[in-house]
Design a protein around this motif. Structure first.
Motif, PDB file in Angstrom:
ATOM      1  N   TRP A 192       0.808  -1.220   0.000  1.00  0.00           N
ATOM      2  CA  TRP A 192       0.000   0.000   0.000  1.00  0.00           C
ATOM      3  C   TRP A 192       0.845   1.276   0.000  1.00  0.00           C
ATOM      4  O   TRP A 192       0.599   2.207  -0.760  1.00  0.00           O
ATOM      5  N   GLU A 193       1.874   1.305   0.843  1.00  0.00           N
ATOM      6  CA  GLU A 193       2.643   2.538   1.004  1.00  0.00           C
ATOM      7  C   GLU A 193       3.470   2.892  -0.227  1.00  0.00           C
ATOM      8  O   GLU A 193       3.942   4.024  -0.349  1.00  0.00           O
ATOM      9  N   LYS A 194       3.645   1.957  -1.154  1.00  0.00           N
ATOM     10  CA  LYS A 194       4.426   2.230  -2.357  1.00  0.00           C
ATOM     11  C   LYS A 194       3.556   2.471  -3.595  1.00  0.00           C
ATOM     12  O   LYS A 194       4.059   2.868  -4.640  1.00  0.00           O
ATOM     13  N   ALA A 195       2.251   2.236  -3.468  1.00  0.00           N
ATOM     14  CA  ALA A 195       1.373   2.286  -4.637  1.00  0.00           C
ATOM     15  C   ALA A 195       1.305   3.673  -5.260  1.00  0.00           C
ATOM     16  O   ALA A 195       1.452   3.837  -6.476  1.00  0.00           O
ATOM     17  N   GLU A 196       1.082   4.687  -4.444  1.00  0.00           N
ATOM     18  CA  GLU A 196       0.924   6.037  -4.985  1.00  0.00           C
ATOM     19  C   GLU A 196       2.192   6.517  -5.666  1.00  0.00           C
ATOM     20  O   GLU A 196       2.156   7.112  -6.755  1.00  0.00           O
ATOM     21  N   GLY A 197       3.340   6.249  -5.073  1.00  0.00           N
ATOM     22  CA  GLY A 197       4.607   6.657  -5.670  1.00  0.00           C
ATOM     23  C   GLY A 197       4.850   5.961  -7.000  1.00  0.00           C
ATOM     24  O   GLY A 197       5.334   6.582  -7.957  1.00  0.00           O
ATOM     25  N   PHE A 198       4.510   4.676  -7.072  1.00  0.00           N
ATOM     26  CA  PHE A 198       4.688   3.936  -8.328  1.00  0.00           C
ATOM     27  C   PHE A 198       3.773   4.499  -9.412  1.00  0.00           C
ATOM     28  O   PHE A 198       4.181   4.637 -10.575  1.00  0.00           O
ATOM     29  N   GLU A 199       2.556   4.826  -9.047  1.00  0.00           N
ATOM     30  CA  GLU A 199       1.608   5.374 -10.029  1.00  0.00           C
ATOM     31  C   GLU A 199       2.106   6.705 -10.592  1.00  0.00           C
ATOM     32  O   GLU A 199       1.985   6.966 -11.793  1.00  0.00           O
ATOM     33  N   LYS A 200       2.697   7.532  -9.747  1.00  0.00           N
ATOM     34  CA  LYS A 200       3.234   8.812 -10.222  1.00  0.00           C
ATOM     35  C   LYS A 200       4.390   8.589 -11.194  1.00  0.00           C
ATOM     36  O   LYS A 200       4.483   9.260 -12.234  1.00  0.00           O
ATOM     37  N   LYS A 201       5.251   7.636 -10.874  1.00  0.00           N
ATOM     38  CA  LYS A 201       6.364   7.316 -11.771  1.00  0.00           C
ATOM     39  C   LYS A 201       5.859   6.741 -13.084  1.00  0.00           C
ATOM     40  O   LYS A 201       6.426   6.995 -14.157  1.00  0.00           O
ATOM     41  N   LEU A 202       4.788   5.990 -13.016  1.00  0.00           N
ATOM     42  CA  LEU A 202       4.188   5.402 -14.218  1.00  0.00           C
ATOM     43  C   LEU A 202       3.655   6.501 -15.143  1.00  0.00           C
ATOM     44  O   LEU A 202       3.854   6.447 -16.361  1.00  0.00           O
ATOM     45  N   VAL A 203       3.007   7.480 -14.562  1.00  0.00           N
ATOM     46  CA  VAL A 203       2.493   8.611 -15.353  1.00  0.00           C
ATOM     47  C   VAL A 203       3.644   9.365 -16.009  1.00  0.00           C
ATOM     48  O   VAL A 203       3.593   9.696 -17.195  1.00  0.00           O
ATOM     49  N   GLU A 204       4.695   9.617 -15.242  1.00  0.00           N
ATOM     50  CA  GLU A 204       5.842  10.353 -15.767  1.00  0.00           C
ATOM     51  C   GLU A 204       6.557   9.564 -16.861  1.00  0.00           C
ATOM     52  O   GLU A 204       6.939  10.135 -17.898  1.00  0.00           O
ATOM     53  N   ALA A 205       6.719   8.252 -16.655  1.00  0.00           N
ATOM     54  CA  ALA A 205       7.457   7.431 -17.613  1.00  0.00           C
ATOM     55  C   ALA A 205       6.751   7.319 -18.955  1.00  0.00           C
ATOM     56  O   ALA A 205       7.396   7.198 -19.999  1.00  0.00           O
ATOM     57  N   THR A 206       5.418   7.353 -18.930  1.00  0.00           N
ATOM     58  CA  THR A 206       4.645   7.179 -20.171  1.00  0.00           C
ATOM     59  C   THR A 206       3.979   8.466 -20.627  1.00  0.00           C
ATOM     60  O   THR A 206       3.152   8.437 -21.553  1.00  0.00           O
ATOM     61  N   ASN A 207       4.334   9.577 -19.989  1.00  0.00           N
ATOM     62  CA  ASN A 207       3.703  10.871 -20.314  1.00  0.00           C
ATOM     63  C   ASN A 207       2.180  10.803 -20.239  1.00  0.00           C
ATOM     64  O   ASN A 207       1.465  11.419 -21.047  1.00  0.00           O
ATOM     65  N   GLY A 208       1.700  10.020 -19.282  1.00  0.00           N
ATOM     66  CA  GLY A 208       0.260   9.938 -19.049  1.00  0.00           C
ATOM     67  C   GLY A 208      -0.482   9.018 -19.996  1.00  0.00           C
ATOM     68  O   GLY A 208      -1.719   8.928 -19.920  1.00  0.00           O
ATOM     69  N   ARG A 209       0.232   8.320 -20.857  1.00  0.00           N
ATOM     70  CA  ARG A 209      -0.456   7.457 -21.831  1.00  0.00           C
ATOM     71  C   ARG A 209      -0.966   6.166 -21.201  1.00  0.00           C
ATOM     72  O   ARG A 209      -1.994   5.633 -21.630  1.00  0.00           O
ATOM     73  N   ALA A 210      -0.268   5.648 -20.220  1.00  0.00           N
ATOM     74  CA  ALA A 210      -0.687   4.409 -19.569  1.00  0.00           C
ATOM     75  C   ALA A 210      -1.901   4.680 -18.671  1.00  0.00           C
ATOM     76  O   ALA A 210      -1.948   5.673 -17.942  1.00  0.00           O
ATOM     77  N   VAL A 211      -2.878   3.803 -18.744  1.00  0.00           N
ATOM     78  CA  VAL A 211      -4.084   3.912 -17.922  1.00  0.00           C
ATOM     79  C   VAL A 211      -4.012   2.823 -16.848  1.00  0.00           C
ATOM     80  O   VAL A 211      -3.718   1.668 -17.151  1.00  0.00           O
ATOM     81  N   PHE A 212      -4.255   3.205 -15.599  1.00  0.00           N
ATOM     82  CA  PHE A 212      -4.180   2.209 -14.532  1.00  0.00           C
ATOM     83  C   PHE A 212      -5.380   2.320 -13.612  1.00  0.00           C
ATOM     84  O   PHE A 212      -6.026   3.362 -13.513  1.00  0.00           O
ATOM     85  N   ASP A 213      -5.672   1.211 -12.937  1.00  0.00           N
ATOM     86  CA  ASP A 213      -6.819   1.150 -12.034  1.00  0.00           C
ATOM     87  C   ASP A 213      -6.503   0.233 -10.869  1.00  0.00           C
ATOM     88  O   ASP A 213      -5.945  -0.858 -11.057  1.00  0.00           O
ATOM     89  N   ARG A 214      -6.835   0.666  -9.667  1.00  0.00           N
ATOM     90  CA  ARG A 214      -6.692  -0.187  -8.485  1.00  0.00           C
ATOM     91  C   ARG A 214      -7.914  -1.094  -8.419  1.00  0.00           C
ATOM     92  O   ARG A 214      -9.000  -0.681  -8.050  1.00  0.00           O
ATOM     93  N   MET A 215      -7.710  -2.346  -8.745  1.00  0.00           N
ATOM     94  CA  MET A 215      -8.825  -3.280  -8.831  1.00  0.00           C
ATOM     95  C   MET A 215      -9.367  -3.670  -7.462  1.00  0.00           C
ATOM     96  O   MET A 215     -10.574  -3.830  -7.286  1.00  0.00           O
ATOM     97  N   GLU A 216      -8.471  -3.857  -6.484  1.00  0.00           N
ATOM     98  CA  GLU A 216      -8.904  -4.238  -5.145  1.00  0.00           C
ATOM     99  C   GLU A 216      -7.768  -4.023  -4.155  1.00  0.00           C
ATOM    100  O   GLU A 216      -6.595  -3.928  -4.543  1.00  0.00           O
ATOM    101  N   SER A 217      -8.125  -3.933  -2.889  1.00  0.00           N
ATOM    102  CA  SER A 217      -7.134  -3.905  -1.821  1.00  0.00           C
ATOM    103  C   SER A 217      -7.193  -5.237  -1.098  1.00  0.00           C
ATOM    104  O   SER A 217      -8.264  -5.829  -0.956  1.00  0.00           O
ATOM    105  N   LEU A 218      -6.057  -5.725  -0.639  1.00  0.00           N
ATOM    106  CA  LEU A 218      -5.998  -7.065  -0.079  1.00  0.00           C
ATOM    107  C   LEU A 218      -4.707  -7.285   0.681  1.00  0.00           C
ATOM    108  O   LEU A 218      -3.762  -6.514   0.554  1.00  0.00           O
ATOM    109  N   TYR A 219      -4.683  -8.356   1.468  1.00  0.00           N
ATOM    110  CA  TYR A 219      -3.444  -8.818   2.069  1.00  0.00           C
ATOM    111  C   TYR A 219      -2.841  -9.862   1.138  1.00  0.00           C
ATOM    112  O   TYR A 219      -3.552 -10.712   0.602  1.00  0.00           O
ATOM    113  N   PHE A 220      -1.531  -9.807   0.954  1.00  0.00           N
ATOM    114  CA  PHE A 220      -0.890 -10.756   0.059  1.00  0.00           C
ATOM    115  C   PHE A 220       0.531 -11.038   0.534  1.00  0.00           C
ATOM    116  O   PHE A 220       1.099 -10.306   1.333  1.00  0.00           O
ATOM    117  N   VAL A 221       1.082 -12.138   0.032  1.00  0.00           N
ATOM    118  CA  VAL A 221       2.465 -12.507   0.369  1.00  0.00           C
ATOM    119  C   VAL A 221       3.404 -11.641  -0.441  1.00  0.00           C
ATOM    120  O   VAL A 221       3.466 -11.744  -1.661  1.00  0.00           O
TER     121      VAL A 221
END
Length: 228
Positions: A192-221
């Motif tokens: 969770w704590e890294k999601a927002e930062g990764f999304e910002k880098k994703l926008v910058e890397a693709t100049n906003g062309r990549a579309v992303f969506d948080r499908m669900e929140s969950l506990y995972f390994v």
């Protein structure tokens, strides 16, 4: 939409601290002054399952001097039990339980079987031996860390795929799934704590062309490894 829903969910629920689980049980052994200590660790999901495992070990090692045990159930260690099985009080079961709790192990049970070697170890020696035996047992297991996070879906043009893969590599992320149609679709898990930062880098890397969506929140390994 998915991002907003997840942020609302985050605000309305208490997120548990990361904990460790046994993905694959194991067995470790040590010898102390001719006494043999065999630690068997297994993942369990309930008190009944833990009790059945302990009884199984007692039948397997029916000729042993002691079969001491400990288990932890629940992500917040809501249920714990331990047994000295005839050893002096608090020299076996409790130290074993403390190792599980100290390593933040949850939903796991351990039985340490002792074959007496003829030399008394004393209370301090017993505590050390049972503690080290559990650590040996955990070292033989495959462990995972449960974290709270999000499942992210990314849709992008093929021209941006290399940039996205490079970004994922920098962040140490591996995709759960990649599908190739007229566009590329990638699904991955992030803490969770890294999601927002990764999304910002994703926008910058693709100049906003990549579309992303948080499908669900969950506990995972998040990852697995061995206790050193």
């Amino acid at each position: 939409m998915g991002e907003r829903m997840d942020k609302e969910r985050m605000e309305n629920q208490e997120i548990a601290e990361p904990w460790r689980v046994v993905l694959e049980g194991g067995q470790g052994e040590l010898t102390e002054k001719k006494s043999r200590f065999i630690a068997t660790v297994r993942p369990v999901e309930s008190e009944e399952e833990a009790t059945a495992f302990i009884e199984e070990m007692k039948k397997t090692y029916w000729d042993a001097s002691h079969n001491c045990s400990a288990f932890v159930i629940g992500e917040k260690a809501g249920l714990t039990r331990c047994s000295d099985d005839g050893e002096p009080a608090r020299t076996a079961g409790r130290p074993m339980l403390e190792v599980l709790l100290g390593e933040k192990i949850r939903n796991a049970a351990v039985v340490v079987t002792r074959y007496f070697g003829g030399t008394l170890l004393g209370t301090g020696g017993l505590v050390r031996a049972y503690t080290m035996a559990v650590k040996e047992g955990l070292a033989a297991c495959r462990l995972g860390t449960m974290r709270y996070g999000v499942r992210l879906q990314i849709d992008a043009d093929y021209t941006d795929l290399g940039k996205i893969q490079y970004l994922m590599g920098q962040e140490g992320l591996e995709p759960e799934e990649i599908s190739y149609t007229d566009r590329v679709r990638i699904r991955l898990l992030l803490v969770w704590e890294k999601a927002e930062g990764f999304e910002k880098k994703l926008v910058e890397a693709t100049n906003g062309r990549a579309v992303f969506d948080r499908m669900e929140s969950l506990y995972f390994v998040d990852k697995d490894g061995r206790i050193q």
